[in-house]
Scaffold this active site. Structure first.
Site, PDB file in Angstrom:
ATOM      1  N   ALA A  70       0.810  -1.216   0.000  1.00  0.00           N
ATOM      2  CA  ALA A  70       0.000   0.000   0.000  1.00  0.00           C
ATOM      3  C   ALA A  70       0.849   1.273   0.000  1.00  0.00           C
ATOM      4  O   ALA A  70       0.455   2.272  -0.601  1.00  0.00           O
ATOM      5  CB  ALA A  70      -0.940   0.005   1.199  1.00  0.00           C
ATOM      6  N   ALA A 201      -0.967  -7.118   1.166  1.00  0.00           N
ATOM      7  CA  ALA A 201      -1.321  -8.512   1.451  1.00  0.00           C
ATOM      8  C   ALA A 201      -1.124  -8.882   2.905  1.00  0.00           C
ATOM      9  O   ALA A 201      -1.845  -9.735   3.440  1.00  0.00           O
ATOM     10  CB  ALA A 201      -0.487  -9.441   0.570  1.00  0.00           C
ATOM     11  N   THR A 243      10.596  -6.707 -12.659  1.00  0.00           N
ATOM     12  CA  THR A 243      10.290  -8.136 -12.708  1.00  0.00           C
ATOM     13  C   THR A 243       9.323  -8.472 -11.586  1.00  0.00           C
ATOM     14  O   THR A 243       9.531  -8.075 -10.433  1.00  0.00           O
ATOM     15  CB  THR A 243      11.564  -8.972 -12.543  1.00  0.00           C
ATOM     16  OG1 THR A 243      12.475  -8.654 -13.592  1.00  0.00           O
ATOM     17  CG2 THR A 243      11.253 -10.459 -12.583  1.00  0.00           C
ATOM     18  N   CYS A 330       4.187   2.639  11.206  1.00  0.00           N
ATOM     19  CA  CYS A 330       4.962   3.571  10.381  1.00  0.00           C
ATOM     20  C   CYS A 330       5.187   4.914  11.072  1.00  0.00           C
ATOM     21  O   CYS A 330       5.868   5.778  10.544  1.00  0.00           O
ATOM     22  CB  CYS A 330       4.251   3.797   9.044  1.00  0.00           C
ATOM     23  SG  CYS A 330       4.191   2.300   8.026  1.00  0.00           S
TER      24      CYS A 330
END
Length: 385
Positions: A70, A201, A243, A330
């Site tokens: 996110a 996730a 990738t 955070c």
């Protein structure tokens, strides 16, 4: 250890881990390669995961863009929309209680000529819709509102907000950080007036380092112009060069699949655990105050304060038995700007902790946690009166 810091991250579901392993050991090909089986198997794994995410959120498969999480998704949307629409205006609207991965990109843009409006919130952490609409002007290109707050669990009425924003000015890009509500709220992206939605996730029993941004396409299946945050390739519909992290993507897909299967059961389970914690505080006669709203709240999050006891002291005293936090991982080194915005004093903020549950949390663990909290409170009450 009783783990009650699930708003920070959830433990990985065993079936998610098992789904990932083959893509770490056997199917290690680059999904952007051509023709050979290693590449094709990896590509199939990625696309199966994309479908699982689309099914969970009721969006189109080609609207799912994989990111590292996110924080990247929020930066991608905010900076990318600002850059691609800078000829249309230089005004962004968000709220004062957003996650730092929304507020910091906005502060960055402010240093580069952008005007940012921070909406205030009421004592429950909700914005005033009238104030939002009055803040929109002809230079406004982006509105970014978090669906669920990570510290107190407040749920914003994203349906009403999206409808109002688009009715007021359909050209304004509406972004929603949905990290805390995925898997805890039924979402039908196709029916929302939302242009982009971001999540990670690891909040739904999946791996860290992977997430998705859902970018709405128009009726003709055209994607909106958003400048990539990461250049270097045409992966992810041209929105993100790099990738692909196949194993992590497969893990996200499995987590999304599991969330789809038992969504309502999961919601009810978390709600019952939250109610049990509040009830147990009363049963054990623990003096407390609930900072979270009583309704329209994320079922897994409860913010509570204990008078005359510093939250860091409580967390450290419990650290060998119980994992709690004082707020967002955070912003753990700073006093909570979220609680400040809700009107709490510095003393009240320093006495507040966040308790957050997962699908494996038991009622016995809740009872034990409250008893441990009570012991700490009694210890410091006897020490300092």
């Amino acid at each position: 250890m009783i783990y009650l810091d699930n708003a920070a991250t959830t433990p990985m579901d065993r079936s998610v881990y098992e789904a990932m392993v083959p893509y770490l050991t056997d199917f290690y090909g680059n999904p952007s390669g051509k023709y050979y089986s290693q590449s094709n198997v990896a590509k199939d794994g990625v696309e199966s995961a994309r479908l699982a995410v689309a099914n969970l959120l009721s969006c189109k498969v080609n609207e799912v863009i994989f990111t590292s999480g996110a924080s990247e998704g929020n930066n991608f949307v905010i900076k990318g929309v600002a850059d691609s629409r800078r000829d249309k205006g230089n005004h962004i609207i968000t709220t004062c209680i957003e996650h730092s991965s929304v507020l910091e990109p906005c502060r960055y843009l402010e240093k580069h000529g952008w005007d940012v409006t921070l909406l205030g919130v009421d004592s429950n952490g909700r914005i005033n819709l009238k104030e939002l609409l009055e803040s929109i002007r002809k230079e406004t290109v982006l509105v970014s509102i978090g669906w669920g707050n990570s510290e107190v669990g407040t749920i914003q009425d994203i349906v009403a907000i999206g409808n109002a924003v688009k009715e007021f000015n359909s050209d304004v890009f509406f972004h929603v950080d949905a990290t805390q509500v995925i898997g805890k709220l039924g979402i039908n992206f196709s029916k929302l007036h939302v242009d982009a939605l971001t999540f990670s996730a690891h909040k739904i029993y999946g791996p860290k380092g992977i997430g998705a941004t859902i970018v709405k396409r128009d009726e003709d299946n055209n994607k909106p112009l958003i400048t990539p945050l990461i250049h270097g390739g045409d992966q992810e519909m041209g929105y993100r060069g790099s990738t692909l992290a196949v194993a992590n993507i497969v893990g996200l897909g499995k987590a999304a699949e599991l969330a789809s299967y038992d969504l309502q059961t999961h919601i009810e389970l978390l709600s019952n655990l939250r109610n049990k914690f509040i009830e147990q505080l009363v049963i054990d006669d623990v003096e407390h105050y609930i900072n979270s709203p009583s309704n329209d709240v994320i079922p897994s999050i409860l913010n509570v304060r204990f008078r005359n006891l510093n939250n860091e002291t409580l967390i450290k005293e419990l650290s060998n038995e119980v994992a709690l936090s004082s707020g967002s991982a955070c912003s753990s080194s700073k006093p909570s700007y979220v609680l400040k915005a809700l009107g709490l004093s510095d003393t009240e903020i320093r006495s507040s902790v966040r308790v957050s549950f997962n699908k494996w949390t038991t009622e016995e663990e809740i009872e034990r946690t409250v008893k441990e909290i009570s012991k700490v409170l009694q210890k410091y009450k006897s020490m300092f009166g």
